[in-house]
Each structure stands twice: as C-alpha cells, then as structure tokens.
Design a protein around this motif. Structure first.
Motif, short mmCIF file in Angstrom:
data_model
loop_
_atom_site.label_atom_id
_atom_site.label_comp_id
_atom_site.label_asym_id
_atom_site.label_seq_id
_atom_site.Cartn_x
_atom_site.Cartn_y
_atom_site.Cartn_z
N TYR A 202 0.73 -1.10 -0.06
CA TYR A 202 -0.02 -0.01 -0.03
C TYR A 202 0.87 1.25 -0.21
CZ TYR A 202 -3.53 3.39 1.49
OH TYR A 202 -4.17 4.55 1.61
N ALA B 5 2.30 1.91 -3.55
CA ALA B 5 0.95 2.17 -4.31
C ALA B 5 0.84 3.48 -4.11
CB ALA B 5 -0.16 1.47 -4.03
N GLN C 19 0.02 7.09 -10.17
CA GLN C 19 -0.75 5.97 -9.24
C GLN C 19 -2.24 5.61 -9.61
OE1 GLN C 19 -2.05 7.31 -5.42
NE2 GLN C 19 -0.01 8.15 -5.44
N TRP D 89 -4.43 -0.90 -8.26
CA TRP D 89 -5.23 -1.07 -7.09
C TRP D 89 -5.91 -2.21 -6.96
CZ3 TRP D 89 -3.83 2.01 -3.19
CH2 TRP D 89 -3.32 3.21 -3.39
N VAL E 75 -8.90 0.57 -0.25
CA VAL E 75 -8.33 0.49 -1.62
C VAL E 75 -9.71 0.30 -2.43
CG1 VAL E 75 -7.23 -1.34 -2.94
CG2 VAL E 75 -6.27 -0.89 -0.96
N LYS F 264 -10.71 3.92 -3.03
CA LYS F 264 -9.96 4.43 -4.14
C LYS F 264 -10.30 3.83 -5.72
CE LYS F 264 -5.66 6.40 -5.21
NZ LYS F 264 -5.40 7.76 -5.28
#
Length: 632
Positions: free
Chosen positions: A504, A507, A513, A519, A538, A541
């Motif tokens: 994470y 990332a 990104q 992801w 996540v 996101k």
DNA sequence: TTAGGGTTAG
C-alpha cells in the motif's frame, strides 16, 4: 473465300480476340484449312502471343514444335515471339536456348524480349548482362530496350550511368522510359532525381503520376502523395484502378475514413469495383478504420476472392479483437481452397494465442513446417517464429515453445521475452529467471517487456527478495526505467506475499498511481489475506478511479473479501449496490480442447452428460458446437 | 515481334 483478313477469320473461328488461347490449338490448322487459309508466321506469332499472355506453356511448346517442322523458326519475328512466350511462362532457360540458336539472327527485338523476360522474372542482373552484350556486339538499343534496362538497375550509380546514356540518345523524354526511371530512382532512394525526371517530362500519363504517388508512399510522405493525387485531378488526368488502390492505402494509413469513403464512391462510379485488387484495398481501408461491416460487404461481393482478399478480411477481424471471427474466416479460407501464406499465418496465430486454441495453433504450425513457411536459406522469419512460440507459450505448452526457441537460428529480444513471459505466466519462476540470465549471457539487451516478465515471474513464484532487487537493478544496471506495469507486478508480488502495508505504501508513493489495475491487484491481495480494513480503503480508491457503472471487478472482489472475513451483511450490501447501479458481472468461463472439439466450462452449468467423468469439481461444462472450430 | 504501375502483417 471472302475478303476478310486472316486475322479477322481467326478471330471469328475462335471468338473474342482475348480468348484465342481457349481454342484448342490442335484444331487450328484443320479449321484454318476449312477457310482455305494456310497458317503462316504471322498466325503463329499471334497464337504465341496469346499463349504467352495466358501462360499456356503446353500449347506454346506444341506450336514451337510445329513452327520448327514448318521452317518458320529462323525468322526474327518468330524468335522474338518464342522468347516472349517462354519468358511469360517463366521458362527463362528455354527462352535463352531460343535466343542462342546459332542459325538465328539476334536483332534488337530479340535482345529487348530476352532482357524484358529476365527483368520480369526477377533476374535483373542477368537482364543487365544481356544489355551489356547487346552493346558489345553493336546492336543499338531503342526506346523499347530502356524501360527494362532501367528496371534492371539496382544501384544508384548504375541508374545514373544509364540515365546519361538515355540523354545522349535523346530517349530520356519518352514516357515509358520516364516511368521506369522514376520507379528505379525510388528503388535506390533517389526521390529528388525521380522528382526531377517527373518535372522534366513533356508528356505525363496516369502510370507516371501513379509512380510518383507510390514514391511518396514509400518514403512515408503521405501528405505529398495526397497532394500529387489532387494535382492529378486538377490537371484532368483520368484515374486508373492502380491510382485508386494506391491512394486508398494512403487514407488507410492516415485512418481517414471520410476520404476513404470518397474514393470508394469514385471506384464505384468508374466501374473499378469488379477489380479484385481495388476491392482488397477497400477491405483493408474499412478494416483498419474499424468498419468491419463495410469490409465484409465488399468482401462478400468479390466473385473470385484471392489471397489478398482473405488476408485483408482476416486481419480486419483480428485487429478489432474478434479472434473467433478470425478463426472462422480462416476456416472458410481453407474450405475455399485458397492456400494461406506467411501473412495469413502471422495474423491467425495471435488469434489462437488469445483463445488458447492449442489444437488449431498446432495444425497451423504443422502447415508451416510442411510448406516451409517462415524458413529461408540463410535466415528464418523471426517474427513468424515468435508468433508460433507465443502461441505455444500462451496455450501453456512451454515444452514446444522451448523446442522452437532452441531451433531458431535468429532470435530477437521478443523471442527471449516470449519465453520469459510464458514461464512467468504459468508459474515457472525459476525457469523464467534462468532464461533471463541466459539472455544476458547471450548479450541481448533486455527491454521494458523483459522486466515485466521477470517481475511477474518473481510475483507468481513468491521471489520477493529477488523481485525487489530487479526493480532497482533494471534502471541502474540495464537503463530501463520502471513503468506502471513494473510497479503493478511489485505490488502484486508484495500483496501475494502478505506484505500488504508495504504494498500500500508503494502504491501511494509511485508516480502515475491513478492506475486501476495496480489498485485492483492490491484489492485482490487484501481478499487473499482477508484484510477487510485495507480492502475498504483500496476499494474506495478504486471507486473514485472507476467510472460509474463501468466494470464489475472491484465490486466482486469487495463482496468476496467481506465473505472471506465473515462480514456477510456487507457482502450482500455490495451485491445490492451492484444491482441498484445496474453493474453486471460477465460470467467467467474456461475451456479445454479435446480430440473431438472445444469444451467450454462456466460456473453452474451442469448440462454435459460426461460431467462427472470429465471433471471433478463444481464447474460444469457444455459442449461447444462451433462451426468455426470444426471447419478446419 | 519487343516497353512503364496497385492492394494484405509484424
């Protein structure tokens, strides 16, 4: 006997003038006798010409024998016609025998015919030798000699020398010679000289204009090709079918469907639609502009589809990602008894790779071996061999991929990449890294793709330490800057290894990104290790990045993740949201090729009668009756 | 009796 000329009578006996050859030769003398005509040299030459145009060697040879017994053979016109007939039937040895007969006179006609024959048969150097001999024995070349001699030149200095000679003889302004000069200058990268010849010619016919268009296409100056085409129109030059195919290829390369359609209109108006080459160029244009329906319409209207037609329509489907369509058309092509060539194979093999259709891939490979496709005397077709290797690798048959790889005399970086990626894809991490080390030993410079394979191998095999090391080394040691694909591999690797926090952090730190796949890989890892807290972060996101109602992957993963950690209510909530937002999951399926066909497995399908015997799992399968797969 | 040209892949 009436007053008709001999030629007219012959035409009447045989029918249309262009079908002379269709009349059985052995009937000719007797039929002529009915009309009280004794065949003579002119008649024989007329028939030789027809046999030459139709490449009818058998009848040409019969007539040759008859001419020998009739005593016509020593006449200069017979020699020229015979040389022409043998040349057009690709029998240069026979043509040379006729030329060298000691009892025959070798005039400018005979030399012109033999030079033309060699050049037309791709033996330019031999043609050029005959030109030299012609000059050394004092036979003066004429305006018919030079178009071929010019075509026989393959070096810049050679063509300049001939150009000088033409100038001295006052033949440089002949339009036939001019076209040959333009084409040869283009062949030896002399575009400026070609332009000069074009500008200076007093007479410019459509062939010459076409030569200029093709010249600009060859050097990639597409706008100039279009400008020449427009100028043709301004000067009132009537387009030939050759013009339309060339200009169509320009608009195809430009992806200019509007102008492509305009040319289609012109083609129809001028009656060129019946020309197969023009239709092929139209198929290519529509295919490359992603208008497959139009391409198919044109294709279906062609009466006698040739290799180009099939290759064009097949590649149109493959370029659109319609791999099923590609294989279906390939099957139809074979059924039509049109033999595939290297291009067909190069287009069809990736379709097999995408569908993991090993059986068909194998058959195609067999066809290649039997017909020697892709093999040359000194070097193999690397790209074709790579395509075969890729097919075996993607179908999971690494053994065969390895055999081809070892047998390849010429390998490029892609050949190594295919092997590394193949091993990585199927979980052979050690073999993939061994291959990478062999590649370095062989002094092949790895590229971006190589490291996707290497890092992917580390990820699938759990080589975390080595993966980290490669990420650093790829830039420092090999000068390959990591891209988002490489970082995705690393995040996937860390995630699979349970190092979710580190994955994470990485990332969040890497540039670019906003990449969904990255992801998603992390969300997959959260599911694998049952980490719902990070999964929520996540997932949020991903929802920000993923356009609404587009793709179901993250929902499915989230729902599955909640299920794994026992949070069933939340799992159901995700499913409800999916329903509300009309997000649909495409059912996944797998397939296997057995002797009698392709079997497709999909979740929950239990319709096949041999279900239990064939597969001992929760998946069912159905027999997939696909006419494509059975038409091979 | 002899001459110059086009379309498909990676």
């Amino acid at each position: 006997m009436n007053q008709m000329s001999k030629k007219t009578i012959i035409s009447k006996i045989i029918g249309k003038k262009h079908h002379l050859f269709s009349y059985p030769f052995f009937h000719l003398p007797s039929r002529l006798l009915v009309f009280q005509i004794h065949y003579d040299v002119a008649t024989c030459n007329l028939f030789l010409q027809s046999y030459a145009n139709h490449k009818n060697l058998t009848k040409g040879k019969q007539l040759h024998s008859l001419m020998v017994t009739s005593g016509f053979i020593h006449l200069p016109s017979s020699i020229t016609s015979l040389i022409n007939m043998y040349s057009k039937c690709n029998q240069m040895e026979e043509a040379v025998l006729v030329f060298h007969d000691p009892y025959r006179e070798r005039n400018v006609f005979a030399y012109n015919a033999i030079i033309a024959g060699f050049v037309a048969n791709g033996l330019a150097a031999d043609g050029f030798q005959f030109y030299k001999r012609m000059r050394s024995v004092g036979v003066m070349p004429d305006k018919f000699t030079f178009p071929c001699v010019v075509r026989a030149c393959c070096e810049f200095m050679e063509i300049r020398k001939i150009h000088g000679c033409l100038f001295k003889m006052g033949l440089e302004l002949n339009v036939f010679v001019g076209s040959a000069l333009v084409n040869t200058y283009l062949k030896v990268d002399g575009m400026e000289d070609a332009e000069k010849v074009f500008e200076e010619l007093p007479e410019r016919d459509v062939v010459l204009w076409n030569a200029m268009i093709n010249g600009y296409i060859k050097i990639g100056h597409l706008n100039k090709a279009v400008a020449v085409f427009k100028k043709m129109g301004e000067e009132g030059i009537s387009l030939s079918r050759f013009t339309t195919t060339s200009i169509l290829s320009v608009f195809t390369s430009m992806g200019d469907i509007n102008n492509g359609r305009a040319i289609h209109g012109i083609v129809t108006k001028m009656g060129y639609s019946s020309c197969v080459a023009v239709s092929n160029a139209l198929i290519d244009m529509y295919g490359k502009c992603k208008h497959n329906k139009d391409a198919l319409l044109i294709f279906e209207m062609i009466n006698e589809k040739d290799l180009f037609s099939w290759n064009s329509i097949i590649s149109a489907h493959e370029q659109c990602g319609d791999h099923d369509g590609t294989l279906r058309l390939f099957g139809k092509m074979l059924a039509s008894r049109v033999l595939p060539d290297v291009i067909t194979i190069t287009v069809v093999l990736p379709a097999c790779s995408h569908l993991a259709a090993l059986m068909h891939g194998r058959e195609i490979h067999g066809y290649m071996i039997v017909n020697g496709l892709g093999k040359n005397e000194n070097s193999d077709d690397v790209l074709l061999n790579n395509a075969v290797m890729d097919m075996y690798a993607k179908c999971g048959c690494m053994k065969n991929a390895g055999i081809i790889f070892d047998l390849m005399r010429n390998k490029d970086v892609a050949s190594w990449n295919i092997m590394i990626m193949g091993y990585a894809m199927h979980g052979y991490g050690t073999e993939a890294l061994d291959m990478f080390h062999r590649m370095c030993e062989a002094q092949i410079k790895p590229n971006v793709v190589t490291f996707v394979g290497v890092l992917s191998a580390c990820s699938h095999a759990g080589f975390v330490h080595q993966g980290r090391s490669f990420l650093t080394r790829m830039e420092l040691e090999f000068g390959v800057i990591p891209t988002i694909e490489h970082y995705t591999c690393i995040i996937d690797m860390l995630g699979r290894a349970g190092q979710l926090g580190e994955a994470y952090d990485l990332a969040q730190r890497i540039p670019l990104q906003d990449n969904l796949i990255l992801w998603m890989a992390l969300l997959g890892a959260c599911r694998l290790h049952g980490n719902a807290e990070l999964g929520n972060v996540v997932g949020e996101k991903i929802r920000q990045l993923e356009p609404k109602n587009c793709g179901s992957g993250s929902y499915i993963l989230m729902s599955s993740l909640y299920g794994v950690v026992g949070r069933y209510e939340e799992a159901l909530e995700v499913r409800r949201t999916m329903k509300e937002q009309n997000v649909k999951k495409t059912p996944g399926c797998s397939w296997i090729e057995l002797k009698n066909g392709l079997y497709v497995f999909s979740m929950g399908d239990r319709t096949h009668h041999e279900l239990n015997a064939l597969i001992n799992c929760l998946c069912g399968f159905q027999y997939f009756h696909d006419e494509v797969m059975h038409s091979f």
